[in-house]
Design an enzyme around this catalytic site. Sequence first.
Site, PDB file in Angstrom:
ATOM      1  N   TYR A 124      25.057  30.397 -24.746  1.00 39.09           N
ATOM      2  CA  TYR A 124      24.751  31.201 -23.565  1.00 39.09           C
ATOM      3  C   TYR A 124      25.527  32.521 -23.569  1.00 39.09           C
ATOM      4  O   TYR A 124      25.686  33.156 -22.545  1.00 39.09           O
ATOM      5  CB  TYR A 124      25.065  30.420 -22.279  1.00 39.09           C
ATOM      6  N   LYS A 171      29.284  18.091 -31.311  1.00 39.33           N
ATOM      7  CA  LYS A 171      28.416  17.789 -32.455  1.00 39.33           C
ATOM      8  C   LYS A 171      29.134  18.249 -33.721  1.00 39.33           C
ATOM      9  O   LYS A 171      28.568  18.944 -34.586  1.00 39.33           O
ATOM     10  CB  LYS A 171      27.060  18.502 -32.265  1.00 39.33           C
ATOM     11  N   ASP A 204      24.616  13.362 -28.868  1.00 41.23           N
ATOM     12  CA  ASP A 204      23.416  12.521 -28.762  1.00 41.23           C
ATOM     13  C   ASP A 204      23.805  11.089 -28.400  1.00 41.23           C
ATOM     14  O   ASP A 204      23.160  10.443 -27.556  1.00 41.23           O
ATOM     15  CB  ASP A 204      22.554  12.580 -30.033  1.00 41.23           C
ATOM     16  N   ASP A 228      25.245  21.882 -19.797  1.00 42.68           N
ATOM     17  CA  ASP A 228      24.088  22.176 -18.959  1.00 42.68           C
ATOM     18  C   ASP A 228      23.180  20.940 -18.901  1.00 42.68           C
ATOM     19  O   ASP A 228      22.748  20.492 -17.829  1.00 42.68           O
ATOM     20  CB  ASP A 228      23.339  23.381 -19.560  1.00 42.68           C
ATOM     21  N   ASP A 232      23.125  17.696 -15.734  1.00 35.79           N
ATOM     22  CA  ASP A 232      21.900  17.320 -15.010  1.00 35.79           C
ATOM     23  C   ASP A 232      21.577  15.840 -15.234  1.00 35.79           C
ATOM     24  O   ASP A 232      21.122  15.155 -14.310  1.00 35.79           O
ATOM     25  CB  ASP A 232      20.711  18.181 -15.454  1.00 35.79           C
TER      26      ASP A 232
END
Length: 341
Positions: A124, A171, A204, A228, A232
């Site tokens: 971002y 990751k 993941d 992000d 959620d």
Amino acid sequence: MSYPVVLIPGDGVGPEVTEAARQIVDATGVSIAWKIHYAGGEAVERFGQPLPEETLSAISAAGTALKGPLATASGTGFRSVNVEIRKRLDLYANFRPARSMDGIRSRYADVDVIVIRENTEGLYSGLEHEVVPGVVESLRIVTKRASERIARFAFETARKYGREKVTCVHKANILKLSDGLFLDTARRIAGEFSDIAFDDCIVDAAAMKLVIDPTQFDVLVMENLFGDILSDLCSGLVGGLGVTPSANIGLDAAVFEAVHGTAPDIAGQQLANPTALVLSAALMLRHLGEADAAERVETAVRRVIADGEWLTVDLGGTASTSDFTEAVIEQLDVVPSVASN
Ligand code: NAI
């Protein structure tokens, strides 16, 4: 003593939910000197721009803001006023607790996790370009400085909230350099906090584990994009964005806001559920050092929702925004230890 707080009413349902939060905070007896300033569509109408400098300098001066949702203004040069506020004030930490509530149907009854998201870099960073026609590149920036401060923020938050463990989500098995730096930094900072346990989890796997058994997590810290998405996901585990509080915190300023949008379909009709912003205001009270008042607000909201008599339409009830607000205010003086559920 009064705490100066900038109140940004926002657009759509923003004025209704910020008014609810203001009334509830005032009813706790904590003295707030509210300073109304504008951003978003309302600011475009008043000042011809979505983020007036005077709003930003007012937040800097006060150090604290409570903000309603903002409509995305088109053709102004800003992709998002919210992102611009975070950038300009260097609000590097997004803080989102997700806790189950009696009375809100969701998959689990006992979720209680805090997601901490690095807010300033990662994918971002806004660094995108077209390499050749038909091929674009987005740069994913990870710096030692930003990784250090978000890791430290996570451990300090864990301490402040009496939590036991911080999990770094990453990751690094694939993104060896960028997430390698993020993970190594978190590990190093963990050494400064011997009272808080530390582990890490590949993103993941973290998504799967959160869905299978969210109780295995406590405080999660991660870079921007992963944060992000997983913040959620965690909201979804406790009933969605309508009940999830949020804060964006920097060294010199903090902005507390709901994560839902302006809900233009129900704006101005007293149909909005103010829970997310009211719980964000409780986070604000805690940030100001008013932990007792924060606890009273959270407990009152929980009681009203568990009781079910004054639920707003989105939660299956018929109460208006102000009915719900009054019901919460009535519950504020119930002793927390008796009230908590
Ligand atoms: P939205 O969150 O405004 O609405 C999605 C659905 O949720 C609608 O059916 C709405 O009625 C409902 N809803 C949202 N908040 C509610 C509340 N407090 N009580 C009851 N129902 C509620 O998302 P949408 O429609 O995608 O976006 C509308 C506008 O909001 C856009 O201009 C968008 O850019 C802006 N937005 C602003 C945000 C912010 O300022 N933090 C965040 C997300 C969107």
